[in-house]
Design an enzyme around this catalytic site. Sequence first.
Site, short mmCIF file in Angstrom:
data_model
loop_
_atom_site.label_atom_id
_atom_site.label_comp_id
_atom_site.label_asym_id
_atom_site.label_seq_id
_atom_site.Cartn_x
_atom_site.Cartn_y
_atom_site.Cartn_z
CD GLU A 346 79.20 29.12 91.38
OE1 GLU A 346 80.04 29.18 92.29
OE2 GLU A 346 79.53 29.00 90.18
C1 ACM Z 1 79.51 24.79 90.02
O1 ACM Z 1 80.59 24.33 90.40
N1 ACM Z 1 79.28 26.09 90.02
C2 ACM Z 1 78.45 23.91 89.56
#
Ligand code: ACM
Length: 536
Positions: A346
């Site tokens: 992310e």
């Molecule tokens: C995640 O759930 N951002 C690895």
Amino acid sequence: MTRLARPSRRVSLAGLLTAALLATPLIATTTPAAAQPQAASTPALIPKPVSQQALDGQDFTLKPWSIVGVASSAKESRAARKVADQLTAQLRRSTGYPLPVIPLVPGVADVKLSTNGPASLGAEGYQLRVDRSAVSVTAATPEGLYRGVTTLRQLLPAKADAARRQTGPWRVAGTTIADSPRYGYRGAMLDVSRHFFSVTEVKRYIDLISLYKLNKLHLHLSDDQGWRIQVDSWPRLTTYGGSLEVNGTPGGSYTKADFAEIVRYAADHYLTVIPEIDTPGHTNAALASYADLNCDGVAPPLYTGTDVGFSSLCVGKDITYSFLDDVFREVAQQAPGDVIHLGGDEAHSTPHSDYLTFVPKAAALVTKQHKRVMGWQEIAETPLPAGSIAQYWGTDDARSQELARKAAAQGAQVVMSPANRAYLDMKYDDSTPYGQDWAGLVDVKTAYDWNPSTLVPDLPESAVAGVEAPIWTETLDDLDKLEYMAFPRLPGVAELGWSQASALDWTAYKDRLGAQGSRWDILSVNFYRAPEINWR
Ligand code: ACM
């Protein structure tokens, strides 16, 4: 708060032996069959062993004079003895029997623990036999012995796990078991950044996950909301960056002594700690602690909300890499396992070209410490060093599946943590009082009913290293909530990691799961009594 059972007072071996000998009848008497209580039924094991046969009429009963014998090579004697001591420490609490541990003398010991089994058993495999005369657990290593003793604990009555003395009988149904794991990587992840969990709480989680033969404890040690591991060369990471948690309550961090205690306790339960320092995103706690780490030289405030994707290390600055060099060095010194997890998920505020520049540079700083690189699936977009592990966290979406295949295509292994199945922070259903639902609702069946080797189409089976059940703690601020979300789903993921694909069957599993309820009651586990399970 401590809910761990207190270790029993030390008793001298001579005293134990005397007690055991005094309790041993000089002439063995046979109880007439008619006077025997009903035969013990073969308990339902999780994870299901590779093979298990009942030995009818061969129930074993632990007696006040029972002796535990340990056989091992000289090199493994301390570790094998420790496995025996862990078992007997618990059984002394619940049975009140002295249960002396001695070097194995055939014909004398009632519980025989050996690490002198054939190498063909593998590092974690074991054989277990229960018959009228003895219980024997045979492995090729202390780790295999530990896995076998874990099975023995499930074969004993649930009250054997009690913290205080119970009344017997301590019958174990006659059986033979041969067992070894399907995958070498069977993990649980705990997010200690969004909410901090104390050493005592982490130990409790270790106690519970080790009951299901997991062998990796992945600790998510840094994120936007808090930095939780001491780094002497960058002290503000913890003194400032670790001071809060989600909702602005006081956070915390592990000193080097704390972390060493976690690593040691995990090792005693045959769990390797995998430390995660999430980069280049999920880094607000570090950016807030050191202004120089920011591209604009301005430190943002600490963050106690639950948004993701807004922070990034400054990919173009040299200090970013001297920082990570120091961090990975000090983390590597604290975590003796062969893997460091560098996050990589992310990174929405890192320009894509920067991300592609950053990951190989960060990965090189991990391998410089002689550690393998692990990261969330996004790292597969960049070239990875040999021996890397990518962690799939997709929801059956094409992009995540493509990333898993990209990882495998460059020789990396893949650990399966599908968010819509293995994320233990997802709500069970609409009425679950906490947790999230962005990956969907995950009921007990959904968490269990999938095959790690075939979930991602066209991912070579040989690339799958195993499974991991992460628990993210944005909404989970205490141990009771963790336990409620992890149990009863975590044992299902553990079974996917250990048991053969041919053994996986929801209807049969559901029945075995119901039998765990009495054990969790005895261990005061705050588990969710999912209505579809027949708890007993
Ligand atoms: C995640 O759930 N951002 C690895």
